[in-house]
Design an enzyme around this catalytic site. Structure first.
Site, PDB file in Angstrom:
ATOM      1  N   VAL A 125      21.295 -26.348  13.475  1.00 37.36           N
ATOM      2  CA  VAL A 125      20.134 -27.224  13.612  1.00 37.36           C
ATOM      3  C   VAL A 125      19.968 -28.088  12.368  1.00 37.36           C
ATOM      4  O   VAL A 125      19.584 -29.262  12.460  1.00 37.36           O
ATOM      5  CB  VAL A 125      18.864 -26.396  13.892  1.00 37.36           C
ATOM      6  CG1 VAL A 125      17.626 -27.282  13.922  1.00 37.36           C
ATOM      7  CG2 VAL A 125      19.003 -25.662  15.226  1.00 37.36           C
ATOM      8  N   ARG A 177      25.903 -18.671  -0.531  1.00 34.72           N
ATOM      9  CA  ARG A 177      27.307 -18.848  -0.172  1.00 34.72           C
ATOM     10  C   ARG A 177      27.634 -20.294   0.217  1.00 34.72           C
ATOM     11  O   ARG A 177      28.801 -20.693   0.208  1.00 34.72           O
ATOM     12  CB  ARG A 177      27.706 -17.901   0.958  1.00 34.72           C
ATOM     13  CG  ARG A 177      27.075 -18.186   2.296  1.00 34.72           C
ATOM     14  CD  ARG A 177      27.581 -17.221   3.382  1.00 34.72           C
ATOM     15  NE  ARG A 177      26.950 -17.476   4.663  1.00 34.72           N
ATOM     16  CZ  ARG A 177      25.806 -16.941   5.044  1.00 34.72           C
ATOM     17  NH1 ARG A 177      25.161 -16.112   4.227  1.00 34.72           N
ATOM     18  NH2 ARG A 177      25.296 -17.212   6.232  1.00 34.72           N
ATOM     19  N   ARG A 221       4.574 -18.694  14.483  1.00 35.09           N
ATOM     20  CA  ARG A 221       4.117 -19.450  15.652  1.00 35.09           C
ATOM     21  C   ARG A 221       2.770 -18.985  16.182  1.00 35.09           C
ATOM     22  O   ARG A 221       1.939 -19.799  16.591  1.00 35.09           O
ATOM     23  CB  ARG A 221       5.159 -19.393  16.772  1.00 35.09           C
ATOM     24  CG  ARG A 221       6.377 -20.261  16.492  1.00 35.09           C
ATOM     25  CD  ARG A 221       7.440 -20.089  17.545  1.00 35.09           C
ATOM     26  NE  ARG A 221       8.646 -20.839  17.206  1.00 35.09           N
ATOM     27  CZ  ARG A 221       9.861 -20.494  17.589  1.00 35.09           C
ATOM     28  NH1 ARG A 221      10.032 -19.410  18.328  1.00 35.09           N
ATOM     29  NH2 ARG A 221      10.901 -21.221  17.237  1.00 35.09           N
ATOM     30  N   CYS A 244      12.337 -23.483  21.544  1.00 35.21           N
ATOM     31  CA  CYS A 244      12.986 -24.611  22.216  1.00 35.21           C
ATOM     32  C   CYS A 244      12.726 -24.622  23.719  1.00 35.21           C
ATOM     33  O   CYS A 244      12.695 -25.694  24.334  1.00 35.21           O
ATOM     34  CB  CYS A 244      14.478 -24.612  21.931  1.00 35.21           C
ATOM     35  SG  CYS A 244      15.321 -23.064  22.305  1.00 35.21           S
ATOM     36  N   GLN A 284      18.517 -21.655  30.656  1.00 38.82           N
ATOM     37  CA  GLN A 284      18.706 -21.855  29.233  1.00 38.82           C
ATOM     38  C   GLN A 284      20.177 -21.845  28.828  1.00 38.82           C
ATOM     39  O   GLN A 284      20.948 -20.997  29.246  1.00 38.82           O
ATOM     40  CB  GLN A 284      17.923 -20.791  28.451  1.00 38.82           C
ATOM     41  CG  GLN A 284      16.429 -20.915  28.660  1.00 38.82           C
ATOM     42  CD  GLN A 284      15.626 -19.834  27.966  1.00 38.82           C
ATOM     43  OE1 GLN A 284      14.628 -19.375  28.513  1.00 38.82           O
ATOM     44  NE2 GLN A 284      16.013 -19.433  26.769  1.00 38.82           N
ATOM     45  N   SER A 320      23.671 -22.132  23.712  1.00 42.23           N
ATOM     46  CA  SER A 320      23.361 -22.436  22.316  1.00 42.23           C
ATOM     47  C   SER A 320      21.992 -21.935  21.909  1.00 42.23           C
ATOM     48  O   SER A 320      21.701 -21.838  20.708  1.00 42.23           O
ATOM     49  CB  SER A 320      23.465 -23.942  22.062  1.00 42.23           C
ATOM     50  OG  SER A 320      22.629 -24.661  22.949  1.00 42.23           O
ATOM     51  N   HIS A 353      18.533 -27.155  27.618  1.00 41.80           N
ATOM     52  CA  HIS A 353      17.761 -26.275  28.495  1.00 41.80           C
ATOM     53  C   HIS A 353      17.179 -27.089  29.651  1.00 41.80           C
ATOM     54  O   HIS A 353      16.825 -28.266  29.487  1.00 41.80           O
ATOM     55  CB  HIS A 353      16.586 -25.647  27.742  1.00 41.80           C
ATOM     56  CG  HIS A 353      16.987 -24.591  26.741  1.00 41.80           C
ATOM     57  ND1 HIS A 353      18.250 -24.068  26.649  1.00 41.80           N
ATOM     58  CD2 HIS A 353      16.242 -23.962  25.787  1.00 41.80           C
ATOM     59  CE1 HIS A 353      18.278 -23.167  25.684  1.00 41.80           C
ATOM     60  NE2 HIS A 353      17.080 -23.077  25.145  1.00 41.80           N
TER      61      HIS A 353
END
Length: 350
Positions: free
Chosen positions: A13, A39, A99, A129, A156, A159, A258
């Site tokens: 994302v 990393r 949320r 999403c 859905q 991903s 989706h």
């Protein structure tokens, strides 16, 4: 002058967030800072024609940051978003950590942009999403007719389960390709096993040539976490705490985008023609609804696109004041990166 940070800049994302910024004609940021895990520190990514070095997530990384967009796991957001706020930034979080916190607004700019400015904890949350994929359409209809009840079936993409989900679907598709499987029970599973794939899967069942009526983790009463997110987040975004919602979330063999079948009941009379006008008036909605020509949105048409696509709009035959429609939205763009970025733009305009 305003500094924007992308936390999780090297993730799936985060990469889409950078693509969105690159596609803008102009941006309000004097500096864009890329932050990721240790990393990934030292990598260089190109943003708006400039190579920017990724810095490791640390308190010092937020020095001078005005808005920090987070796309990291829940636990990382829960720890580090308050750190960013303590350093003077507004945190816009794409995880599920905040949320449902009553002191954190859950924002879709087309629906409740004003809530982004009511943030006691200095954090604004981005919805899941799946919820986001239908919210532009539902918000517009709610303003016109007053939403009362909602029944949703989601379809859905892989991903939605992250890179692991994408990799699993593609491996399964390669395993079954050209084998003529699917005519007998067990064909798909046997092909997958014969390809040497692990029996462990993020989907609990084969996804290639199949649909899996389970997304998320199990909750009380047989509901899944994804289904409860649709219910609880829709209520919060729309400001309807008593909204009646029932959802069934299904995983389908699509890589990205989706889709949802929406059955929405309103306080006042509705009809298809007026609904078309409502959808067509929204700049973030593309209406594709030509039954005679069999034109309607599908994930293959919508992937990579910013708007929500709506079609198959019908007035329910046996349910008063009710519309049925189909909606598609790219879950990595509007469902995650774009909405987060649009919240950041809303904040900088204030």
């Amino acid at each position: 002058m305003t500094t924007l940070a992308i936390v999780g800049a090297t993730g799936a994302v985060g990469s889409v967030m950078i693509d969105i910024i690159d596609a803008r004609e102009s941006v309000p940021w004097s500096e864009i800072r890329l932050i990721a895990s240790p990393r990934s520190a030292g990598k260089r990514l190109r943003v708006r024609g400039e190579e920017i070095e990724v810095v490791a997530l640390s308190p010092d990384a937020f020095d001078g940051v005005d808005i920090a967009m987070f796309d990291v796991p829940d636990a990382v957001s829960a720890e580090w978003a308050p750190v960013a706020v303590a350093k003077g930034a507004i945190a816009v979080d794409n995880s599920g950590a905040f949320r449902m916190d009553p002191e954190v607004p859950l924002v879709v700019p087309e629906v409740n942009a004003d809530k982004a400015h009511e943030r006691p904890k200095g954090i604004v949350s981005n919805p899941n999403c799946t919820t986001l994929s239908m919210m532009a359409a539902l918000g517009a209809l709610h303003r016109a007719f007053g939403l009362r009840e909602l029944v949703v079936a989601s379809y859905q993409a892989a991903s939605g389960a992250g890179q692991e989900g994408i990799d699993r679907l593609q491996s399964e598709l390669a395993a079954v390709a050209g084998k003529g499987v699917g005519h007998r029970r067990g064909d798909v599973a046997e092909a997958i096993a014969s390809a040497g794939l692990s029996t462990e899967s993020p989907f609990n069942a084969p996804l290639a040539l199949n649909v899996v009526p389970f997304a998320g983790s199990l909750r009380d009463g047989g509901w899944t976490s994804e289904e409860l997110k649709v219910r609880n987040e829709s209520r919060k975004i729309l400001g309807l705490p008593d909204l009646k919602v029932s959802a069934t979330c299904v995983r389908v063999p699509v890589v990205t985008t989706h889709s949802l079948s929406v059955h929405a009941t309103f306080d006042t009379e509705v009809d298809v023609a007026t609904a078309h006008q409502v959808f067509a008036a929204q700049p973030s909605i593309v209406l594709v609804d030509e039954p005679e020509a069999k034109r309607f949105p599908t994930p293959a048409d919508v992937v990579g696109e910013d708007p929500t696509y709506v079609g198959r709009v019908r007035q329910a035959l046996d349910f008063p004041n009710t519309l049925d429609f189909f909606v598609c939205g790219d879950n990595l763009r509007k469902g995650a990166a774009l909405n987060t970025y649009e919240i950041a733009e809303e904040l900088v305009r204030s």
